[in-house]
Motif scaffolding. Structure first.
Motif, PDB file in Angstrom:
ATOM      1  N   THR A  77      32.893  24.206  28.420  1.00 38.66           N
ATOM      2  CA  THR A  77      32.294  25.360  29.102  1.00 38.66           C
ATOM      3  C   THR A  77      30.843  25.646  28.705  1.00 38.66           C
ATOM      4  O   THR A  77      30.374  25.211  27.657  1.00 38.66           O
ATOM      5  N   CYS A  78      30.189  26.428  29.561  1.00 40.05           N
ATOM      6  CA  CYS A  78      28.808  26.877  29.349  1.00 40.05           C
ATOM      7  C   CYS A  78      28.809  28.396  29.440  1.00 40.05           C
ATOM      8  O   CYS A  78      29.607  28.980  30.168  1.00 40.05           O
ATOM      9  N   THR A  79      27.911  29.041  28.726  1.00 43.00           N
ATOM     10  CA  THR A  79      27.884  30.498  28.802  1.00 43.00           C
ATOM     11  C   THR A  79      26.453  31.036  28.953  1.00 43.00           C
ATOM     12  O   THR A  79      26.180  32.186  28.684  1.00 43.00           O
ATOM     13  N   VAL A  80      25.558  30.163  29.398  1.00 48.38           N
ATOM     14  CA  VAL A  80      24.152  30.558  29.416  1.00 48.38           C
ATOM     15  C   VAL A  80      23.893  31.701  30.407  1.00 48.38           C
ATOM     16  O   VAL A  80      23.056  32.555  30.168  1.00 48.38           O
ATOM     17  N   ARG A  81      24.680  31.730  31.482  1.00 48.69           N
ATOM     18  CA  ARG A  81      24.620  32.857  32.427  1.00 48.69           C
ATOM     19  C   ARG A  81      26.041  33.321  32.728  1.00 48.69           C
ATOM     20  O   ARG A  81      26.988  32.535  32.666  1.00 48.69           O
ATOM     21  N   GLU A  82      26.157  34.597  33.086  1.00 50.19           N
ATOM     22  CA  GLU A  82      27.470  35.215  33.288  1.00 50.19           C
ATOM     23  C   GLU A  82      28.330  34.448  34.310  1.00 50.19           C
ATOM     24  O   GLU A  82      29.530  34.266  34.115  1.00 50.19           O
ATOM     25  N   ASN A  83      27.699  33.974  35.410  1.00 46.73           N
ATOM     26  CA  ASN A  83      28.543  33.348  36.443  1.00 46.73           C
ATOM     27  C   ASN A  83      29.180  32.035  35.980  1.00 46.73           C
ATOM     28  O   ASN A  83      30.195  31.624  36.518  1.00 46.73           O
ATOM     29  N   ALA A  84      28.590  31.410  34.926  1.00 45.50           N
ATOM     30  CA  ALA A  84      29.230  30.213  34.355  1.00 45.50           C
ATOM     31  C   ALA A  84      30.596  30.608  33.785  1.00 45.50           C
ATOM     32  O   ALA A  84      31.589  29.901  33.945  1.00 45.50           O
ATOM     33  N   ASN A  85      30.660  31.773  33.127  1.00 44.94           N
ATOM     34  CA  ASN A  85      31.929  32.245  32.551  1.00 44.94           C
ATOM     35  C   ASN A  85      32.947  32.562  33.639  1.00 44.94           C
ATOM     36  O   ASN A  85      34.122  32.198  33.535  1.00 44.94           O
ATOM     37  N   LEU A  86      32.471  33.262  34.685  1.00 46.83           N
ATOM     38  CA  LEU A  86      33.403  33.701  35.730  1.00 46.83           C
ATOM     39  C   LEU A  86      34.079  32.502  36.384  1.00 46.83           C
ATOM     40  O   LEU A  86      35.264  32.535  36.698  1.00 46.83           O
ATOM     41  N   LYS A  87      33.293  31.425  36.556  1.00 43.93           N
ATOM     42  CA  LYS A  87      33.837  30.213  37.175  1.00 43.93           C
ATOM     43  C   LYS A  87      35.027  29.695  36.374  1.00 43.93           C
ATOM     44  O   LYS A  87      36.038  29.286  36.928  1.00 43.93           O
ATOM     45  N   VAL A  88      34.903  29.711  35.058  1.00 42.59           N
ATOM     46  CA  VAL A  88      35.962  29.165  34.207  1.00 42.59           C
ATOM     47  C   VAL A  88      37.243  29.981  34.359  1.00 42.59           C
ATOM     48  O   VAL A  88      38.327  29.421  34.542  1.00 42.59           O
ATOM     49  N   TYR A  89      37.122  31.307  34.325  1.00 39.88           N
ATOM     50  CA  TYR A  89      38.331  32.131  34.469  1.00 39.88           C
ATOM     51  C   TYR A  89      39.022  31.849  35.811  1.00 39.88           C
ATOM     52  O   TYR A  89      40.237  31.749  35.879  1.00 39.88           O
ATOM     53  N   GLY A  90      38.216  31.739  36.865  1.00 40.92           N
ATOM     54  CA  GLY A  90      38.773  31.475  38.188  1.00 40.92           C
ATOM     55  C   GLY A  90      39.553  30.161  38.199  1.00 40.92           C
ATOM     56  O   GLY A  90      40.694  30.112  38.668  1.00 40.92           O
ATOM     57  N   ARG A  91      38.940  29.136  37.656  1.00 40.32           N
ATOM     58  CA  ARG A  91      39.590  27.815  37.716  1.00 40.32           C
ATOM     59  C   ARG A  91      40.797  27.732  36.796  1.00 40.32           C
ATOM     60  O   ARG A  91      41.736  26.967  37.052  1.00 40.32           O
TER      61      ARG A  91
END
Ligand code: 5AD
Ligand code: SF4
Length: 469
Positions: A77-91
């Motif tokens: 995972t990446c956490t440089v921007r918030e939407n990178a995190n949201l993508k992970v939870y979704g998947r």
């Protein structure tokens, strides 16, 4: 490699033998070879880490696949921007559905996002189906973690705050046989006020030059033609080694390796870019004609509050000097729009720099508030509508100038490293010029991995259509 690191490497290799036995047992139980899928989010650094993880999974006996219906799925995972995190939870939600149908499935998470306490807390509470969570500092312990994960049902969490360790020589599975990333340093000491990287990747530490060169030689012997030297801030490479060495000196040594035909590197901080580096690039026949030089903002006041440690004028002076010394170089950049307190006048400064430097490409990001960073506590003074409007202005100018820059070689012949068969158009392959521009040309799989002269027949904005001559 330090003695302690060598011992750790041996320990992990013996854990890998254990993992192999467990995967053999699983193969017998399933009546087929189990599959593993590694999904990468984020930057080149993560892509390289994923190659290390894939190497270990393959060595343990898994068949690697890109299908997430696999028996072992890992998200890096990446956490440089918030939407990178949201993508992970979704998947993850989708993966849970797959797991319900495949009781042997294991789900693992690693990478930058896992270095954030609140993330791990959330996973621990609400994502109980995840089997293994580890971070960026203990990736080299993956063989051992894999053994634990395969021999127990409980959720395993292993996150470290930092490490001094640099463990070498574990298996790696390269995505491309002809090109590879090579880590030269880990972590970052810059603390730009918007950026979470120093908190999730730890303090800056450089690999020994001898270890880097050994890896590059081994890659060359294995057919690798292009090397990308990786670090968060390659221009400060080597400063803290027992025998200090500069990045420019390292580049000169990599240049001498037979078989390596192209050298790239990522990422340069403008404040640390030395005249020596410009000279070495200029004189080199292997260092690619591309420099990524993140600007972030063109406003001296915003730069000060970002803790970038250069002014608009210093950046411009540097970029224009590079353009003058190496006229055929492509300059690319990163720009953040919507930093706290940013005004239209600040954006004007950013636009002014874009106009003067004429980037060949620029990645424009909307500022994302990362908790734990200093800027997250700056009073927010930027409305969403303002950000969107300014973002569109920046993007439009970037696209217009880039189109003009990229097109300047139309009709000429340049060498391209052919990287893959074009997936969407039959009969075409995709190559990359030294200056990082993409070119599509007629050809088949036999060309992949070779460097060929290509006529750049027509420019289509950010890429060319061409033909092999
Ligand atoms: N918000 C938006 N963009 C960011 N970047 C880093 N942190 C943030 C953030 N909080 C961008 C920078 C960096 C690139 C890798 O990501 O432009 O150069
Ligand atoms: Fe790369 Fe930074 Fe994202 Fe980590 S947080 S994957 S270092 S861009």
């Amino acid at each position: 490699m330090k003695e302690q690191d060598r011992l750790e490497m041996e320990r992990q290799l013996s854990q890998l033998s254990e993992a192999k036995k467990l995967v053999t047992d699983l193969t017998q139980k399933l009546g087929r070879r189990p599959t593993a899928c590694v999904v990468t989010f984020g930057c080149q650094m993560n892509a390289r880490d994923s190659e290390k993880i894939s190497g270990i999974l393959a060595e343990a006996g898994y068949e690697l696949t890109e299908d997430e219906h696999a028996d072992f799925v890992l998200y890096n995972t990446c956490t440089v921007r918030e939407n990178a995190n949201l993508k992970v939870y979704g998947r993850l939600g989708v993966l849970n559905g797959y797991k319900k149908k495949n009781p042997h499935m294991k789900i693992a998470l690693c990478g930058c996002m896992m270095q954030e306490e609140q993330v791990v807390e959330k996973l621990r509470k609400s994502y109980r189906f995840v089997n293994l969570i580890f971070g960026t500092h203990n990736l080299y312990r993956f063989p051992e973690l894999l053994v634990s994960c395969l021999s127990q049902e409980d959720m395993i969490i292993d996150i470290w705050k930092d490490t001094e360790r640099i463990v070498e020589d574990l298996p790696v599975r390269r995505k491309y046989p002809f090109k590879s990333g090579v880590n030269i340093m880990f972590g970052c000491n810059n603390f730009c006020t918007y950026c979470i990287v120093p908190y999730v990747r730890g303090r800056e530490r450089s690999r020994e030059a001898a270890d880097i060169l050994k890896e590059c030689r081994a890659l060359a012997a294995d057919g690798c033609k292009e090397i990308m030297l990786l670090g968060q801030n390659v221009n400060s490479y080597g400063k803290n080694l027992d025998e200090p060495i500069t990045f420019a000196q390292l580049l000169s040594q990599v240049e001498e390796i037979d078989g390596i035909e192209r050298i790239r590197f990522m990422t340069s901080h403008p404040k640390d870019l030395s005249p020596d580096l410009i000279r070495v690039m200029k004189e080199s026949s292997k260092i690619c004609r591309h420099l990524h030089l993140p600007l972030q903002s063109g406003s001296t006041e915003i730069l000060r509050r970002m803790n970038r440690r250069y002014t608009k004028e210093q950046y411009l002076e540097l970029a224009l000097r590079i353009r003058e010394e190496i006229p055929d170089i492509a300059l690319t950049t990163d720009i953040i729009v919507g930093f706290p307190g940013e005004t239209e006048r600040d954006i004007e400064d950013t636009l002014d720099v874009i106009r003067q430097v004429e980037y060949d490409n620029a990645f424009t990001f909307i500022y994302s508030k990362r908790s734990g960073t200093p800027a997250a506590d700056y009073p927010e003074q930027v409305s969403e509508s303002f950000i969107q409007e300014q973002f569109d202005r920046v993007l439009k100018l970037v696209q217009d100038t880039a189109r003009k820059r990229v097109a300047r070689y139309e009709g000429q012949v340049m060498e391209a490293l052919i990287e893959e068969v074009n997936e969407s158009s039959e009969g075409l392959v995709t190559g990359r010029l030294s200056n990082n521009t993409i070119v599509h040309l007629p050809g088949d799989a036999s060309l992949v991995g070779s460097i060929v002269p290509v006529r750049l027949s027509s420019c289509k904005g950010f890429y060319y259509l061409g033909e092999k001559i």
